[in-house]
Design a protein around this motif. Structure first.
Motif, PDB file in Angstrom:
ATOM      1  N   LEU A 158       0.856  -1.184   0.000  1.00 24.12           N
ATOM      2  CA  LEU A 158       0.000   0.000   0.000  1.00 24.12           C
ATOM      3  C   LEU A 158       0.892   1.233   0.000  1.00 24.12           C
ATOM      4  N   ASP A 159       0.866   1.943  -1.099  1.00 26.79           N
ATOM      5  CA  ASP A 159       1.702   3.133  -1.267  1.00 26.79           C
ATOM      6  C   ASP A 159       0.788   4.308  -1.580  1.00 26.79           C
ATOM      7  N   ASN A 160       0.215   4.888  -0.530  1.00 26.67           N
ATOM      8  CA  ASN A 160      -0.757   5.970  -0.742  1.00 26.67           C
ATOM      9  C   ASN A 160      -0.196   7.301  -0.242  1.00 26.67           C
ATOM     10  N   PRO A 161      -0.927   8.409  -0.432  1.00 25.88           N
ATOM     11  CA  PRO A 161      -0.416   9.728  -0.027  1.00 25.88           C
ATOM     12  C   PRO A 161      -0.040   9.831   1.441  1.00 25.88           C
ATOM     13  N   HIS A 162      -0.612   8.975   2.289  1.00 19.82           N
ATOM     14  CA  HIS A 162      -0.275   8.996   3.716  1.00 19.82           C
ATOM     15  C   HIS A 162       1.211   8.738   3.938  1.00 19.82           C
ATOM     16  N   HIS A 163       1.863   8.017   3.004  1.00 14.50           N
ATOM     17  CA  HIS A 163       3.259   7.639   3.169  1.00 14.50           C
ATOM     18  C   HIS A 163       4.227   8.575   2.458  1.00 14.50           C
ATOM     19  N   ASP A 164       3.717   9.568   1.725  1.00 12.38           N
ATOM     20  CA  ASP A 164       4.568  10.386   0.877  1.00 12.38           C
ATOM     21  C   ASP A 164       5.649  11.142   1.651  1.00 12.38           C
ATOM     22  N   ALA A 165       5.292  11.629   2.828  1.00 12.44           N
ATOM     23  CA  ALA A 165       6.242  12.460   3.571  1.00 12.44           C
ATOM     24  C   ALA A 165       7.441  11.655   4.052  1.00 12.44           C
ATOM     25  N   ARG A 166       7.271  10.350   4.292  1.00 12.25           N
ATOM     26  CA  ARG A 166       8.355   9.543   4.846  1.00 12.25           C
ATOM     27  C   ARG A 166       9.010   8.648   3.819  1.00 12.25           C
ATOM     28  N   GLY A 167       8.266   8.234   2.809  1.00 10.97           N
ATOM     29  CA  GLY A 167       8.815   7.312   1.832  1.00 10.97           C
ATOM     30  C   GLY A 167       8.761   5.890   2.339  1.00 10.97           C
ATOM     31  N   GLY A 168       7.908   5.089   1.749  1.00  8.54           N
ATOM     32  CA  GLY A 168       7.778   3.713   2.190  1.00  8.54           C
ATOM     33  C   GLY A 168       6.413   3.156   1.863  1.00  8.54           C
ATOM     34  N   VAL A 169       6.164   1.922   2.274  1.00  5.22           N
ATOM     35  CA  VAL A 169       4.915   1.239   1.963  1.00  5.22           C
ATOM     36  C   VAL A 169       4.427   0.473   3.189  1.00  5.22           C
ATOM     37  N   GLU A 170       3.120   0.230   3.221  1.00  7.01           N
ATOM     38  CA  GLU A 170       2.525  -0.658   4.205  1.00  7.01           C
ATOM     39  C   GLU A 170       2.407  -2.029   3.540  1.00  7.01           C
ATOM     40  N   VAL A 171       2.880  -3.065   4.217  1.00  9.30           N
ATOM     41  CA  VAL A 171       2.999  -4.387   3.609  1.00  9.30           C
ATOM     42  C   VAL A 171       1.909  -5.309   4.143  1.00  9.30           C
ATOM     43  N   TYR A 172       1.166  -5.932   3.214  1.00  8.39           N
ATOM     44  CA  TYR A 172       0.096  -6.866   3.564  1.00  8.39           C
ATOM     45  C   TYR A 172       0.372  -8.220   2.909  1.00  8.39           C
ATOM     46  N   VAL A 173       0.184  -9.295   3.705  1.00  5.22           N
ATOM     47  CA  VAL A 173       0.382 -10.656   3.214  1.00  5.22           C
ATOM     48  C   VAL A 173      -0.778 -11.518   3.688  1.00  5.22           C
ATOM     49  N   PRO A 174      -1.366 -12.355   2.807  1.00 10.12           N
ATOM     50  CA  PRO A 174      -2.450 -13.238   3.241  1.00 10.12           C
ATOM     51  C   PRO A 174      -1.928 -14.375   4.124  1.00 10.12           C
ATOM     52  N   LYS A 186     -10.848 -10.919  -4.908  1.00 10.15           N
ATOM     53  CA  LYS A 186     -10.999 -11.269  -6.325  1.00 10.15           C
ATOM     54  C   LYS A 186      -9.655 -11.586  -6.941  1.00 10.15           C
ATOM     55  N   ASP A 187      -8.638 -10.828  -6.562  1.00 14.62           N
ATOM     56  CA  ASP A 187      -7.300 -11.038  -7.105  1.00 14.62           C
ATOM     57  C   ASP A 187      -6.724 -12.375  -6.644  1.00 14.62           C
ATOM     58  N   LEU A 188      -7.022 -12.768  -5.408  1.00 14.45           N
ATOM     59  CA  LEU A 188      -6.507 -14.023  -4.855  1.00 14.45           C
ATOM     60  C   LEU A 188      -7.358 -15.221  -5.256  1.00 14.45           C
ATOM     61  N   GLY A 189      -8.601 -14.955  -5.650  1.00 16.57           N
ATOM     62  CA  GLY A 189      -9.496 -16.051  -5.990  1.00 16.57           C
ATOM     63  C   GLY A 189     -10.014 -16.798  -4.780  1.00 16.57           C
ATOM     64  N   ARG A 190      -9.963 -16.169  -3.612  1.00 17.29           N
ATOM     65  CA  ARG A 190     -10.443 -16.790  -2.377  1.00 17.29           C
ATOM     66  C   ARG A 190     -11.064 -15.705  -1.493  1.00 17.29           C
ATOM     67  N   PRO A 191     -12.071 -16.059  -0.707  1.00 13.08           N
ATOM     68  CA  PRO A 191     -12.703 -15.059   0.168  1.00 13.08           C
ATOM     69  C   PRO A 191     -11.776 -14.636   1.297  1.00 13.08           C
ATOM     70  N   LEU A 192     -12.006 -13.418   1.789  1.00 12.18           N
ATOM     71  CA  LEU A 192     -11.217 -12.863   2.888  1.00 12.18           C
ATOM     72  C   LEU A 192     -12.103 -12.626   4.106  1.00 12.18           C
ATOM     73  N   TYR A 193     -11.482 -12.606   5.261  1.00 14.72           N
ATOM     74  CA  TYR A 193     -12.188 -12.188   6.471  1.00 14.72           C
ATOM     75  C   TYR A 193     -12.448 -10.681   6.384  1.00 14.72           C
ATOM     76  N   PRO A 194     -13.472 -10.176   7.094  1.00  9.51           N
ATOM     77  CA  PRO A 194     -13.889  -8.776   6.898  1.00  9.51           C
ATOM     78  C   PRO A 194     -12.928  -7.734   7.464  1.00  9.51           C
ATOM     79  N   ARG A 195     -11.957  -8.163   8.242  1.00 11.41           N
ATOM     80  CA  ARG A 195     -10.985  -7.226   8.792  1.00 11.41           C
ATOM     81  C   ARG A 195      -9.578  -7.715   8.502  1.00 11.41           C
ATOM     82  N   VAL A 196      -8.595  -6.876   8.872  1.00 11.13           N
ATOM     83  CA  VAL A 196      -7.191  -7.255   8.713  1.00 11.13           C
ATOM     84  C   VAL A 196      -6.560  -7.400  10.094  1.00 11.13           C
TER      85      VAL A 196
END
Length: 245
Positions: free
Chosen positions: A83-99, A175-185
Motif C-alpha cells: 500500500l503506497d498511498n499519499p499517507h506515506h509520501d512524507a516519509r517514503g515507504g509502503v505498508e505491507v500486507y500478506v495473506p 478477487k485477485d486471490l481467488g479466495r474469500p477474505l475475512y472482513p478485517r485485517v
C-alpha cells in the motif's frame, strides 16, 4: 433607554436559520472530536489487552471494539500487497500486507505486517517470512478506507508480485486471490526487532480532535456574530443634538 426598530419577517427568519445552521455545524464538529477521542482510547486499551482466540470474533467482529487476537496459520509468501498511498509520501515507504491461510479454512486473513521505510523510487526489500505454520498476535482492525478511488481495480492489471496499490479494497484483494477474505485485517503487534514499523492505524495528522474543536469554536462564533449583527442593524440611533445659537 434603548429603542429598537421593528425587523422585517424575512430578516428574522434569515437570522434564525443562519444561527441554527452555525450551531448545528459546531455541534457536529464537537461530535467528530469526541468520536476520534474514543477511537484513540479504544485502540490504546486493545493494544495492551490479553489476546483472545481469533475464531471468537473472526466472522462477526464487534463494531465498536478492536479485539487483540491470537491466530495460527501459514503465509502465502508469494502474494504480497504494498500500500503506497499519499499517507506515506512524507516519509517514503509502503505498508505491507500478506495473506495468511488458516488450517482447514477456505478464507484468508490479510495481515498488515507494518510500515516499511523505503527510499523514494526504489523497490522495497521485503524481509523473508518463515515457512510453515506460525503463531501471530495483533489487533483485528477494519481495513484502511479506500476514499475516492479513480482508475478502477489497480490489482487486476498487474501480472507480477508484489502488487502495489494506493487503495486497499478487500473485495478487490479477494478477487485477485481467488479466495474469500475475512472482513478485517490483522495488524501485528509491534516488534522492536523487526524492520517493519507499527504505526497508529488512525491517521489524524490532517484533522486531529483538537482541530475539530477549533472549528466548532469558529462555527459557534459565527452564530453569535449573526445575532449581534442583527441586533446592531435593528437598533434605533439616537438623533444627534444640534446647537442653536
Amino acid at each position: 433607554m434603548t429603542r429598537w426598530r421593528r425587523p422585517a419577517w424575512w430578516s428574522v427568519l434569515l437570522t434564525v436559520a443562519a444561527a441554527a445552521l452555525f450551531v448545528r455545524l459546531g455541534l457536529w464538529q464537537l461530535d467528530r472530536a469526541a468520536y476520534k477521542d474514543s477511537l484513540v482510547r479504544r485502540y490504546a486499551a486493545a493494544a495492551v489487552a490479553s489476546p483472545i482466540p481469533f475464531g471468537k470474533v473472526a466472522a462477526t467482529p464487534p463494531a465498536d471494539a478492536f479485539p487483540r487476537v491470537a491466530v495460527r496459520g501459514s503465509w502465502l509468501t508469494d502474494r504480497v500487497y504494498l500500500l503506497d498511498n499519499p499517507h506515506h509520501d512524507a516519509r517514503g515507504g509502503v505498508e505491507v500486507y500478506v495473506p495468511l491461510a488458516l488450517p482447514g479454512d477456505s478464507r484468508l486473513l490479510l495481515v498488515d505486517l507494518g510500515f516499511l521505510p523505503t527510499a523514494r523510487e526504489q523497490a522495497p526489500a521485503l524481509p523473508s517470512l518463515p515457512a510453515g505454520e506460525v503463531d501471530l498476535h495483533g489487533l483485528y482492525l477494519p481495513p484502511p478506507g479506500v476514499g475516492l478511488e479513480l482508475g478502477g481495480d489497480a490489482l487486476a492489471g498487474q501480472a507480477h508480485w508484489p502488487k502495489t496499490t494506493i487503495y486497499l479494497d478487500l473485495g478487490q484483494v479477494a478477487k485477485d486471490l481467488g479466495r474469500p477474505l475475512y472482513p478485517r485485517v490483522l495488524a501485528l503487534d509491534a516488534n522492536p526487532a523487526a524492520r517493519y514499523q507499527r504505526e497508529h492505524p488512525f491517521d489524524f495528522s490532517s484533522m486531529p480532535p483538537s482541530r475539530h474543536r477549533a472549528y466548532a469554536f469558529q462555527w459557534f462564533s459565527f452564530a453569535v456574530a449573526v445575532v449581534v449583527i442583527f441586533l446592531v442593524l435593528h437598533r434605533k440611533r439616537r438623533p444627534r443634538r444640534t446647537d442653536i445659537r
